[in-house]
Design a protein around this motif. Sequence first.
Motif, mmCIF file in Angstrom:
data_model
loop_
_atom_site.group_PDB
_atom_site.id
_atom_site.type_symbol
_atom_site.label_atom_id
_atom_site.label_comp_id
_atom_site.label_asym_id
_atom_site.label_seq_id
_atom_site.Cartn_x
_atom_site.Cartn_y
_atom_site.Cartn_z
ATOM 1 N N GLY A 102 0.793 -1.215 0.000
ATOM 2 C CA GLY A 102 0.000 0.000 0.000
ATOM 3 C C GLY A 102 0.829 1.269 0.000
ATOM 4 N N GLU A 103 0.161 2.379 0.327
ATOM 5 C CA GLU A 103 0.762 3.706 0.279
ATOM 6 C C GLU A 103 1.010 4.235 1.687
ATOM 7 N N ARG A 162 4.508 5.022 -2.518
ATOM 8 C CA ARG A 162 4.445 3.568 -2.484
ATOM 9 C C ARG A 162 5.619 2.983 -3.245
ATOM 10 N N LEU A 163 5.914 1.714 -2.968
ATOM 11 C CA LEU A 163 6.918 0.958 -3.694
ATOM 12 C C LEU A 163 6.241 0.072 -4.723
ATOM 13 N N GLY A 164 6.853 -0.036 -5.890
ATOM 14 C CA GLY A 164 6.370 -0.932 -6.933
ATOM 15 C C GLY A 164 7.519 -1.757 -7.472
ATOM 16 N N LEU A 212 6.938 0.973 6.010
ATOM 17 C CA LEU A 212 6.383 -0.113 5.216
ATOM 18 C C LEU A 212 7.046 -1.450 5.549
ATOM 19 N N VAL A 213 8.374 -1.446 5.642
ATOM 20 C CA VAL A 213 9.095 -2.687 5.933
ATOM 21 C C VAL A 213 8.684 -3.231 7.299
ATOM 22 N N LEU A 214 8.692 -2.389 8.308
ATOM 23 C CA LEU A 214 8.390 -2.857 9.658
ATOM 24 C C LEU A 214 6.921 -3.258 9.798
#
Length: 224
Positions: free
Chosen positions: A45-46, A55-57, A167-169
């Motif tokens: 997600g964002e 966001r990552l893609g 996002l990672v955590l």
Amino acid sequence: MQGQPAHPDQRPRRTGRPGRHPVRVRGHPQPGGGRLMPDELPGWGEVPTPAGRFRLGPVRLPEHLELLTGWMNDPEVDAFWELAGPPAVTERHVRAQLDGDGRSMPCLGLLDGTPMSYWEVYRADLDPLAGHYPARPHDTGVHLLLGPAASRGRGLGAQLLAAVAELVLRHRPDCQRVVAEPDVRNRRSVRAFERAGFRAAAELDLPDKRAALMVRDREAPLPA
């Protein structure tokens, strides 16, 4: 921003991470679940940032090759990534991760839907970097470059680093720390990590540089 995975002797030029030979972390059992799957990214997600929604893609080849090659040939980027050259240079670097064992994941960073940064999210505890610091199981590393020159020098790097750490955590519950190893000479990058909630834990003598080990702990407060 910073780049430079730790062991140049294992890849073409110094940033082509093969990810095929994990490092045994002394004192820890080797954790399972090593893969970082690109198909996970849409589900991450964002994250709202002061600059927009981020966001990552996943990186797709050949779709994104021209864009990434242009960024790698920017002299400011090449000073630390050392991947300037024809598209084949960038393709070789990215393809080594896409075709590897999944422990390093190349990503595009999109701000309000526009690609503007390149990321590598990787299992630092299974990387040669783990031989240079007291790694913990599921430590996750990040490398970042800001593509457009207009994106640099105005605090955007720190905002995005904070977003990616979040996002990672959030989506990797076994990960307790996000780490990075920018060149100590890259003071702009080190300051961005500090503003993003990372702490300078040590300086590391890596094969190709002296690096600042930057650590973002899960329990650390979010940056203001």
